[in-house]
Design an enzyme around this catalytic site. Sequence first.
Site, PDB file in Angstrom:
ATOM      1  N   PRO A  83      82.811  50.570  52.382  1.00 52.43           N
ATOM      2  CA  PRO A  83      83.893  50.980  51.240  1.00 52.43           C
ATOM      3  C   PRO A  83      83.765  52.457  51.029  1.00 52.43           C
ATOM      4  CG  PRO A  83      81.954  49.597  50.536  1.00 52.43           C
ATOM      5  CD  PRO A  83      82.159  49.449  51.832  1.00 52.43           C
ATOM      6  N   ASN A  84      84.778  53.186  50.780  1.00 51.44           N
ATOM      7  CA  ASN A  84      84.773  54.448  50.304  1.00 51.44           C
ATOM      8  C   ASN A  84      84.457  55.347  51.394  1.00 51.44           C
ATOM      9  OD1 ASN A  84      85.327  54.180  47.379  1.00 51.44           O
ATOM     10  ND2 ASN A  84      83.241  53.322  46.978  1.00 51.44           N
ATOM     11  N   ARG A 116      85.526  64.541  48.825  1.00 50.78           N
ATOM     12  CA  ARG A 116      84.751  64.789  47.669  1.00 50.78           C
ATOM     13  C   ARG A 116      83.297  64.832  48.174  1.00 50.78           C
ATOM     14  NH1 ARG A 116      87.203  60.586  44.365  1.00 50.78           N
ATOM     15  NH2 ARG A 116      89.137  61.187  45.344  1.00 50.78           N
ATOM     16  N   TYR A 161      77.770  64.027  51.783  1.00 51.75           N
ATOM     17  CA  TYR A 161      78.335  63.499  53.051  1.00 51.75           C
ATOM     18  C   TYR A 161      79.109  64.431  54.022  1.00 51.75           C
ATOM     19  CZ  TYR A 161      77.601  59.377  49.831  1.00 51.75           C
ATOM     20  OH  TYR A 161      77.055  58.457  49.114  1.00 51.75           O
ATOM     21  N   ASN A 219      78.006  51.467  59.501  1.00 49.76           N
ATOM     22  CA  ASN A 219      77.726  52.100  58.081  1.00 49.76           C
ATOM     23  C   ASN A 219      78.406  51.384  56.920  1.00 49.76           C
ATOM     24  OD1 ASN A 219      77.277  53.608  55.989  1.00 49.76           O
ATOM     25  ND2 ASN A 219      77.966  55.422  56.700  1.00 49.76           N
ATOM     26  N   ALA A 260      78.084  51.151  50.313  1.00 47.92           N
ATOM     27  CA  ALA A 260      77.332  50.691  49.144  1.00 47.92           C
ATOM     28  C   ALA A 260      76.902  49.125  49.550  1.00 47.92           C
ATOM     29  CB  ALA A 260      78.038  50.706  47.806  1.00 47.92           C
ATOM     30  N   GLU A 311      72.455  50.641  62.606  1.00 45.28           N
ATOM     31  CA  GLU A 311      72.779  51.074  61.237  1.00 45.28           C
ATOM     32  C   GLU A 311      72.802  52.718  61.107  1.00 45.28           C
ATOM     33  OE1 GLU A 311      69.789  49.620  58.222  1.00 45.28           O
ATOM     34  OE2 GLU A 311      71.178  50.431  56.588  1.00 45.28           O
ATOM     35  N   HIS A 357      73.887  55.987  58.415  1.00 46.52           N
ATOM     36  CA  HIS A 357      74.107  56.463  57.208  1.00 46.52           C
ATOM     37  C   HIS A 357      74.345  57.887  57.292  1.00 46.52           C
ATOM     38  CE1 HIS A 357      73.789  52.604  55.094  1.00 46.52           C
ATOM     39  NE2 HIS A 357      72.538  52.480  55.623  1.00 46.52           N
ATOM     40  N   ARG A 375      66.912  59.238  48.461  1.00 52.42           N
ATOM     41  CA  ARG A 375      68.033  58.975  47.147  1.00 52.42           C
ATOM     42  C   ARG A 375      67.425  58.300  46.082  1.00 52.42           C
ATOM     43  NH1 ARG A 375      74.091  58.697  49.233  1.00 52.42           N
ATOM     44  NH2 ARG A 375      74.425  59.205  46.986  1.00 52.42           N
TER      45      ARG A 375
HETATM   46  O1  CA2 Z   1      74.997  57.708  53.368  1.00 46.14           O
HETATM   47  C1  CA2 Z   1      75.817  56.791  53.694  1.00 46.14           C
HETATM   48  O2  CA2 Z   1      76.503  56.806  54.779  1.00 46.14           O
HETATM   49  C2  CA2 Z   1      76.232  55.737  52.562  1.00 46.14           C
HETATM   50  O3  CA2 Z   1      76.313  54.691  53.483  1.00 46.14           O
HETATM   51  C3  CA2 Z   1      77.348  56.167  51.886  1.00 46.14           C
HETATM   52  C4  CA2 Z   1      77.749  55.246  50.813  1.00 46.14           C
HETATM   53  C5  CA2 Z   1      76.532  55.021  50.063  1.00 46.14           C
HETATM   54  O4  CA2 Z   1      76.838  54.020  48.880  1.00 46.14           O
HETATM   55  C6  CA2 Z   1      75.468  54.726  50.592  1.00 46.14           C
HETATM   56  O5  CA2 Z   1      74.345  54.424  49.745  1.00 46.14           O
HETATM   57  C7  CA2 Z   1      74.958  55.708  51.836  1.00 46.14           C
HETATM   58  C8  CA2 Z   1      78.818  55.932  49.856  1.00 46.14           C
HETATM   59  C9  CA2 Z   1      79.848  56.327  50.888  1.00 46.14           C
HETATM   60  C10 CA2 Z   1      80.933  57.078  49.913  1.00 46.14           C
HETATM   61  O6  CA2 Z   1      81.846  58.153  50.395  1.00 46.14           O
HETATM   62  C11 CA2 Z   1      82.341  58.913  49.741  1.00 46.14           C
HETATM   63  C12 CA2 Z   1      82.606  60.251  50.303  1.00 46.14           C
HETATM   64  C13 CA2 Z   1      83.458  60.953  49.862  1.00 46.14           C
HETATM   65  C14 CA2 Z   1      83.817  61.052  48.515  1.00 46.14           C
HETATM   66  C15 CA2 Z   1      83.375  59.580  47.774  1.00 46.14           C
HETATM   67  C16 CA2 Z   1      82.795  58.805  48.402  1.00 46.14           C
END
Ligand code: CA2
Length: 155
Positions: free
Chosen positions: A10-11, A18, A23, A74, A77, A98, A100, A107
Amino acid sequence: MCVIFILNGPNLNMLGTRQPSLYGYETIAAIEKECHSHAAVLDLIVDFRQSNCEGELVSWIQEASRKASGLIINAGAYTHTSVALLDALLLCTQPIIEVHLSNIHAREAFRQHSYVTPTASGLIAGLGGYGYRLALTAMGELLKKKNPVESREKI
Ligand code: CA2
Protein backbone atom coordinates in the site's frame (compact mmCIF):
# COMPACT_ATOMS: atom_id res chain seq x y z
CA MET A 1 14.08 -18.17 -18.03
CA CYS A 2 13.19 -17.70 -14.36
CA VAL A 3 10.29 -15.40 -13.55
CA ILE A 4 10.66 -13.27 -10.42
CA PHE A 5 7.57 -11.65 -8.91
CA ILE A 6 8.21 -8.22 -7.38
CA LEU A 7 5.23 -7.27 -5.22
CA ASN A 8 4.65 -3.86 -3.67
CA GLY A 9 2.16 -2.96 -0.97
CA PRO A 10 0.00 0.00 0.00
CA ASN A 11 0.85 3.60 -0.86
CA LEU A 12 3.95 2.69 -2.84
CA ASN A 13 2.08 4.00 -5.91
CA MET A 14 2.60 7.45 -4.30
CA LEU A 15 6.39 7.28 -4.53
CA GLY A 16 8.08 10.34 -5.91
CA THR A 17 5.13 12.60 -5.09
CA ARG A 18 5.64 13.17 -1.33
CA GLN A 19 8.05 12.40 1.51
CA PRO A 20 11.19 12.23 -0.71
CA SER A 21 13.44 12.50 2.36
CA LEU A 22 12.11 9.10 3.49
CA TYR A 23 11.41 7.30 0.23
CA GLY A 24 13.41 9.15 -2.44
CA TYR A 25 12.40 10.94 -5.63
CA GLU A 26 11.98 7.89 -7.83
CA THR A 27 8.48 6.91 -8.91
CA ILE A 28 7.28 3.30 -8.77
CA ALA A 29 7.23 3.35 -12.59
CA ALA A 30 10.92 4.33 -12.65
CA ILE A 31 11.79 1.55 -10.18
CA GLU A 32 9.83 -0.94 -12.28
CA LYS A 33 11.69 0.15 -15.44
CA GLU A 34 15.08 -0.30 -13.73
CA CYS A 35 14.02 -3.73 -12.47
CA HIS A 36 13.13 -4.86 -16.00
CA SER A 37 16.44 -3.68 -17.45
CA HIS A 38 18.51 -5.11 -14.59
CA ALA A 39 16.63 -8.42 -14.81
CA ALA A 40 17.46 -8.65 -18.53
CA VAL A 41 21.18 -8.45 -17.70
CA LEU A 42 20.72 -11.25 -15.15
CA ASP A 43 18.67 -13.41 -17.56
CA LEU A 44 15.59 -13.10 -15.37
CA ILE A 45 12.05 -12.00 -16.17
CA VAL A 46 10.28 -9.66 -13.76
CA ASP A 47 6.56 -9.51 -13.06
CA PHE A 48 6.25 -6.22 -11.14
CA ARG A 49 3.00 -5.31 -9.35
CA GLN A 50 1.66 -2.88 -6.73
CA SER A 51 -1.58 -3.04 -4.77
CA ASN A 52 -3.18 -1.14 -1.93
CA CYS A 53 -5.33 -4.17 -1.05
CA GLU A 54 -4.18 -6.83 1.40
CA GLY A 55 -6.32 -9.59 -0.19
CA GLU A 56 -4.96 -8.87 -3.66
CA LEU A 57 -1.40 -9.14 -2.32
CA VAL A 58 -2.30 -12.48 -0.68
CA SER A 59 -3.64 -13.73 -4.05
CA TRP A 60 -0.50 -12.55 -5.84
CA ILE A 61 1.75 -14.32 -3.29
CA GLN A 62 -0.27 -17.50 -3.90
CA GLU A 63 0.15 -16.98 -7.66
CA ALA A 64 3.90 -16.48 -7.15
CA SER A 65 4.05 -19.76 -5.22
CA ARG A 66 2.67 -21.51 -8.33
CA LYS A 67 4.41 -19.59 -11.12
CA ALA A 68 7.54 -17.77 -9.92
CA SER A 69 11.07 -18.94 -9.24
CA GLY A 70 11.49 -16.25 -6.60
CA LEU A 71 9.63 -13.46 -4.84
CA ILE A 72 10.83 -9.98 -3.94
CA ILE A 73 8.41 -8.13 -1.70
CA ASN A 74 8.03 -4.66 -0.23
CA ALA A 75 4.78 -5.14 1.67
CA GLY A 76 4.67 -1.48 2.76
CA ALA A 77 2.75 -0.98 6.01
CA TYR A 78 1.34 -4.53 5.82
CA THR A 79 4.89 -5.64 6.66
CA HIS A 80 4.16 -4.66 10.25
CA THR A 81 0.56 -5.83 10.57
CA SER A 82 -0.38 -8.68 8.26
CA VAL A 83 -0.64 -12.26 9.51
CA ALA A 84 -2.51 -12.96 6.23
CA LEU A 85 0.60 -12.05 4.22
CA LEU A 86 2.76 -14.12 6.60
CA ASP A 87 0.53 -17.18 6.12
CA ALA A 88 0.65 -16.79 2.33
CA LEU A 89 4.43 -16.33 2.35
CA LEU A 90 4.86 -19.44 4.49
CA LEU A 91 3.30 -21.44 1.64
CA CYS A 92 6.00 -20.32 -0.79
CA THR A 93 8.78 -22.78 -1.36
CA GLN A 94 10.74 -20.31 -3.50
CA PRO A 95 13.33 -17.86 -2.16
CA ILE A 96 11.85 -14.63 -0.79
CA ILE A 97 13.74 -11.35 -0.43
CA GLU A 98 12.23 -8.50 1.60
CA VAL A 99 12.93 -4.96 0.42
CA HIS A 100 12.26 -1.59 2.05
CA LEU A 101 13.15 1.79 0.65
CA SER A 102 13.71 3.25 4.10
CA ASN A 103 15.74 1.78 6.94
CA ILE A 104 12.83 0.42 8.99
CA HIS A 105 15.21 -0.35 11.88
CA ALA A 106 16.12 3.32 12.25
CA ARG A 107 12.46 4.39 12.42
CA GLU A 108 9.53 4.08 14.85
CA ALA A 109 9.41 0.97 17.05
CA PHE A 110 6.27 -0.34 15.29
CA ARG A 111 8.17 -0.45 11.98
CA GLN A 112 10.95 -2.56 13.49
CA HIS A 113 8.81 -5.68 13.56
CA SER A 114 8.18 -7.42 10.24
CA TYR A 115 5.86 -10.36 9.57
CA VAL A 116 7.74 -10.87 6.28
CA THR A 117 11.26 -11.29 7.70
CA PRO A 118 10.86 -14.83 9.15
CA THR A 119 9.98 -16.10 5.66
CA ALA A 120 12.76 -14.26 3.84
CA SER A 121 16.22 -15.44 2.83
CA GLY A 122 17.38 -11.87 3.20
CA LEU A 123 16.34 -8.28 3.82
CA ILE A 124 17.49 -5.07 2.12
CA ALA A 125 16.42 -1.79 3.73
CA GLY A 126 17.40 1.85 3.57
CA LEU A 127 18.90 1.99 0.08
CA GLY A 128 15.89 3.42 -1.78
CA GLY A 129 15.03 2.06 -5.21
CA TYR A 130 18.56 0.67 -5.56
CA GLY A 131 17.52 -2.01 -3.03
CA TYR A 132 15.31 -3.62 -5.68
CA ARG A 133 18.27 -4.04 -8.04
CA LEU A 134 20.38 -5.47 -5.23
CA ALA A 135 17.55 -7.88 -4.43
CA LEU A 136 17.40 -9.03 -8.06
CA THR A 137 21.17 -9.60 -8.12
CA ALA A 138 20.94 -11.60 -4.88
CA MET A 139 17.95 -13.56 -6.22
CA GLY A 140 19.95 -14.49 -9.34
CA GLU A 141 22.74 -15.84 -7.12
CA LEU A 142 20.33 -17.71 -4.81
CA LEU A 143 18.69 -19.41 -7.79
CA LYS A 144 22.05 -20.86 -8.81
CA LYS A 145 22.05 -22.84 -5.52
CA LYS A 146 20.63 -26.37 -5.40
CA ASN A 147 18.48 -25.77 -2.32
CA PRO A 148 18.26 -22.02 -1.86
CA VAL A 149 15.40 -22.07 0.66
CA GLU A 150 15.68 -25.29 2.66
CA SER A 151 19.23 -24.65 3.73
CA ARG A 152 18.84 -20.85 3.66
CA GLU A 153 22.09 -21.07 1.76
CA LYS A 154 24.22 -17.98 1.61
CA ILE A 155 25.48 -16.47 -1.61
O1 CA2 B 1 10.48 1.79 3.51
C1 CA2 B 1 9.63 1.12 2.92
O2 CA2 B 1 9.79 0.67 1.80
C2 CA2 B 1 8.28 0.89 3.60
O3 CA2 B 1 7.82 -0.41 3.23
C3 CA2 B 1 7.35 1.95 3.03
C4 CA2 B 1 5.96 1.95 3.69
C5 CA2 B 1 6.10 1.97 5.21
O4 CA2 B 1 4.82 1.83 5.81
C6 CA2 B 1 7.00 0.87 5.73
O5 CA2 B 1 7.11 0.99 7.12
C7 CA2 B 1 8.37 0.96 5.11
C8 CA2 B 1 5.15 3.17 3.28
C9 CA2 B 1 5.08 3.44 1.81
C10 CA2 B 1 4.42 4.77 1.62
O6 CA2 B 1 5.00 5.39 0.51
C11 CA2 B 1 4.70 6.69 0.28
C12 CA2 B 1 5.45 7.31 -0.69
C13 CA2 B 1 5.22 8.64 -0.97
C14 CA2 B 1 4.24 9.35 -0.29
C15 CA2 B 1 3.50 8.71 0.66
C16 CA2 B 1 3.73 7.38 0.95
